[in-house]
Design a protein around this motif. Structure first.
Motif, PDB file in Angstrom:
ATOM      1  N   THR A  12      36.470  32.705  41.864  1.00 39.32           N
ATOM      2  CA  THR A  12      35.887  33.453  42.984  1.00 39.32           C
ATOM      3  C   THR A  12      36.956  33.851  43.997  1.00 39.32           C
ATOM      4  O   THR A  12      36.972  34.982  44.485  1.00 39.32           O
ATOM      5  CB  THR A  12      34.752  32.661  43.674  1.00 39.32           C
ATOM      6  OG1 THR A  12      35.291  31.485  44.273  1.00 39.32           O
ATOM      7  CG2 THR A  12      33.663  32.282  42.686  1.00 39.32           C
ATOM      8  N   GLY A  13      37.893  32.920  44.267  1.00 35.11           N
ATOM      9  CA  GLY A  13      38.971  33.229  45.217  1.00 35.11           C
ATOM     10  C   GLY A  13      39.848  34.358  44.689  1.00 35.11           C
ATOM     11  O   GLY A  13      40.177  35.311  45.413  1.00 35.11           O
ATOM     12  N   SER A  14      40.217  34.286  43.400  1.00 38.46           N
ATOM     13  CA  SER A  14      41.098  35.315  42.829  1.00 38.46           C
ATOM     14  C   SER A  14      40.394  36.663  42.752  1.00 38.46           C
ATOM     15  O   SER A  14      41.012  37.703  42.958  1.00 38.46           O
ATOM     16  CB  SER A  14      41.595  34.889  41.443  1.00 38.46           C
ATOM     17  OG  SER A  14      42.557  33.870  41.584  1.00 38.46           O
ATOM     18  N   ARG A  15      39.109  36.650  42.435  1.00 39.08           N
ATOM     19  CA  ARG A  15      38.380  37.919  42.357  1.00 39.08           C
ATOM     20  C   ARG A  15      38.311  38.580  43.750  1.00 39.08           C
ATOM     21  O   ARG A  15      38.562  39.772  43.902  1.00 39.08           O
ATOM     22  CB  ARG A  15      36.971  37.682  41.806  1.00 39.08           C
ATOM     23  CG  ARG A  15      36.079  38.892  41.815  1.00 39.08           C
ATOM     24  CD  ARG A  15      36.552  39.979  40.850  1.00 39.08           C
ATOM     25  NE  ARG A  15      35.897  41.243  41.127  1.00 39.08           N
ATOM     26  CZ  ARG A  15      36.091  42.365  40.446  1.00 39.08           C
ATOM     27  NH1 ARG A  15      36.942  42.396  39.452  1.00 39.08           N
ATOM     28  NH2 ARG A  15      35.470  43.467  40.763  1.00 39.08           N
ATOM     29  N   ALA A  16      37.986  37.794  44.774  1.00 43.27           N
ATOM     30  CA  ALA A  16      37.907  38.352  46.132  1.00 43.27           C
ATOM     31  C   ALA A  16      39.278  38.876  46.561  1.00 43.27           C
ATOM     32  O   ALA A  16      39.398  39.949  47.170  1.00 43.27           O
ATOM     33  CB  ALA A  16      37.396  37.299  47.114  1.00 43.27           C
ATOM     34  N   ALA A  17      40.326  38.121  46.200  1.00 44.71           N
ATOM     35  CA  ALA A  17      41.694  38.519  46.572  1.00 44.71           C
ATOM     36  C   ALA A  17      42.052  39.858  45.949  1.00 44.71           C
ATOM     37  O   ALA A  17      42.584  40.760  46.617  1.00 44.71           O
ATOM     38  CB  ALA A  17      42.683  37.443  46.109  1.00 44.71           C
ATOM     39  N   TYR A  18      41.757  39.990  44.654  1.00 41.28           N
ATOM     40  CA  TYR A  18      42.051  41.239  43.937  1.00 41.28           C
ATOM     41  C   TYR A  18      41.333  42.410  44.599  1.00 41.28           C
ATOM     42  O   TYR A  18      41.929  43.457  44.888  1.00 41.28           O
ATOM     43  CB  TYR A  18      41.612  41.093  42.479  1.00 41.28           C
ATOM     44  CG  TYR A  18      41.495  42.413  41.753  1.00 41.28           C
ATOM     45  CD1 TYR A  18      42.634  43.091  41.339  1.00 41.28           C
ATOM     46  CD2 TYR A  18      40.235  42.979  41.510  1.00 41.28           C
ATOM     47  CE1 TYR A  18      42.525  44.312  40.688  1.00 41.28           C
ATOM     48  CE2 TYR A  18      40.125  44.195  40.858  1.00 41.28           C
ATOM     49  CZ  TYR A  18      41.272  44.866  40.459  1.00 41.28           C
ATOM     50  OH  TYR A  18      41.161  46.073  39.833  1.00 41.28           O
ATOM     51  N   ARG A  19      40.068  42.218  44.852  1.00 41.34           N
ATOM     52  CA  ARG A  19      39.232  43.299  45.387  1.00 41.34           C
ATOM     53  C   ARG A  19      39.719  43.738  46.781  1.00 41.34           C
ATOM     54  O   ARG A  19      39.742  44.917  47.106  1.00 41.34           O
ATOM     55  CB  ARG A  19      37.813  42.746  45.419  1.00 41.34           C
ATOM     56  CG  ARG A  19      36.739  43.632  45.751  1.00 41.34           C
ATOM     57  CD  ARG A  19      36.330  44.575  44.653  1.00 41.34           C
ATOM     58  NE  ARG A  19      35.171  45.281  45.149  1.00 41.34           N
ATOM     59  CZ  ARG A  19      34.166  45.689  44.430  1.00 41.34           C
ATOM     60  NH1 ARG A  19      34.182  45.517  43.135  1.00 41.34           N
ATOM     61  NH2 ARG A  19      33.156  46.308  44.981  1.00 41.34           N
TER      62      ARG A  19
END
Ligand SMILES: Cc1cc2nc3c(=O)[nH]c(=O)nc-3n(C[C@H](O)[C@H](O)[C@H](O)COP(=O)(O)OP(=O)(O)OC[C@H]3O[C@@H](n4cnc5c(N)ncnc54)[C@H](O)[C@@H]3O)c2cc1C
Length: 385
Positions: A12-19
């Protein structure tokens, strides 16, 4: 000063960061472990919908799932199968690595071995107190996302409390003998109030796990011994991993300049304990909310309320049905589970589930709740007859 600091390099952290990086923000992910993908207490089953939506590459997929066998306490079984792939088993470590690498390629800075110990919310920023290999330092960000997993001191210290209903998940890697598909085992004798699973991965290996409110490790050890005695798995001294699983979301997932995401927020399916897909959907909502808030320069809680409104609008009904189904299941004894299996086999319910358009791997709470209500109502009727 960073635009956004994200605590936790899970999915979840990596997905939010990417976005967020895609939208042009300066983003850092702070992770207390030395790398992404070191959380291994996860089976890694995600729906095909999740695979497609987030472009998950085939390299991280260990198995495609089209069918599963469900076993009642007395050994009665139901096989469910659809021609299309319903879900995939991903290598959880490779999956997290992939998501982190995707974010890094978009310009996100990952600070590993860095634990965030506390947050101080100021008028124009959040000050994060961090510890990295003994050194203590602070970091300023306009905004913080807490994606640091279930029941972490940081989330509690930041005033968000703890999910009011949770359980323990335990798992071990095993060597199987001819395990062809996912197997799910029901019964209070194996996993009281929950279920156990055997999920094939690769080269005859499988993940065996269960959820339980009490003595989860003890129940898993007993079950592994039983499986070994039946010749289903190779006997071994298994390494059992534990992790908490929230089964109910936090009552509030935002405050001034701070959002809570994923397991930390309790955005997890109460029937299966799966949190990857719902958490990643919420990650996109979190990033979009921050983008709107940044562009309107309004980072106050009032503006961030739309994060909570949005994710609840998307998931609340399913989470609620699954939660109620989960609670109802805990009132059913082994005999009733067996009767339910007989009823399901004799009726056309399984066929209608398999052909039903409104039932899917991620959307099954309503149907489960209806079935369990029927079982419990007939039990109450029998008591008063
Ligand atoms: C036995 C078991 C089996 C499961 N199987 C599945 C499954 O098949 N499918 C599925 O969808 N889900 C499954 N889950 C749930 C799934 O693992 C979680 O929902 C998922 O990992 C949540 O992702 P996250 O990014 O929110 O948090 P996490 O993956 O927990 O990541 C949080 C990260 O934050 C870091 N962190 C914590 N505190 C700090 C701090 N103070 N500072 C810096 N870093 C910090 C942690 O080290 C961690 O890397 C399972 C869970 C268990 C226990």
């Amino acid at each position: 000063m960073l635009d956004v600091a994200i605590v936790g390099a899970g999915p979840t952290g990596s997905r939010a960061a990417y976005r967020l990086a895609l939208q042009g923000y300066s983003v850092a992910v702070l992770e207390k472990r030395p790398a992404a993908g070191l959380k291994t207490c996860c089976t890694g089953i995600i729906s095909q919908e999740c695979i497609s939506r987030f472009n998950i590459p085939v390299e991280v997929i260990l198995q495609q799932v089209r069918s599963a066998s469900l076993f009642s306490p007395s050994g009665n079984s139901i096989r469910i199968m659809r021609p299309e792939v319903q879900a995939c088993v991903v290598n959880r470590s490779a999956f997290d690595h992939h998501l982190a690498a995707t974010a890094q390629n978009q310009g996100v800075n990952y600070l590993f071995n860095t634990a965030v110990e506390s947050l101080e919310i100021k008028v124009d920023r959040v000050v994060l107190s961090c510890r990295s290999t003994g050194a203590v330092f602070t970091l300023d960000a306009k905004f913080v996302i807490l994606a640091c997993g279930f029941n972490t001191p940081l989330v509690r210290k930041s005033g968000f409390g703890l999910s009011r209903y949770f359980t323990t998940g335990v798992q071990a890697e095993v060597q199987t003998k001819e395990l062809k598909e996912v197997e799910i085992y029901f019964g209070n004798c194996i996993a009281p109030g929950f279920f156990a699973w055997l999920v094939p991965t690769q080269n005859g290996r499988a993940l065996a796990g269960l959820m339980s409110h009490q003595s989860a490790g003890f129940h898993l050890r007993n079950w592994l011994q039983e499986l070994a005695e039946k010749g289903k798995i190779e006997p071994a001294d298994h390494n059992i991993l534990y992790s908490g699983i929230p089964m109910y979301p936090l009552s509030r997932t935002f405050q001034d300049r701070v959002l809570v995401l994923g397991d930390a927020a309790g955005q997890v399916k109460p029937t299966t304990g799966g949190g990857i897909y719902f958490g990643m959907l919420c990650a996109d909502i979190a990033a979009d909310t921050l983008h709107k808030a940044q562009t309107t320069r309004a980072l106050k809680a009032k503006t961030l309320l739309s994060y909570e409104r949005e994710w609840r609008r998307l998931l609340q009904a399913e989470l609620r049905n699954e939660y109620l189904a989960r609670r109802a299941y805990q009132f059913i004894n082994d005999h009733q589970i067996d009767s339910l299996f007989v009823e399901l086999k004799e009726s056309q319910v399984v066929e209608s589930i398999l052909n039903g358009e409104n039932v899917s791997f991620d959307n099954h709470g309503g149907l489960l709740l209806k079935t369990l209500r029927r079982v419990l109502t007939s039990r109450v009727k029998r008591i008063f007859q």
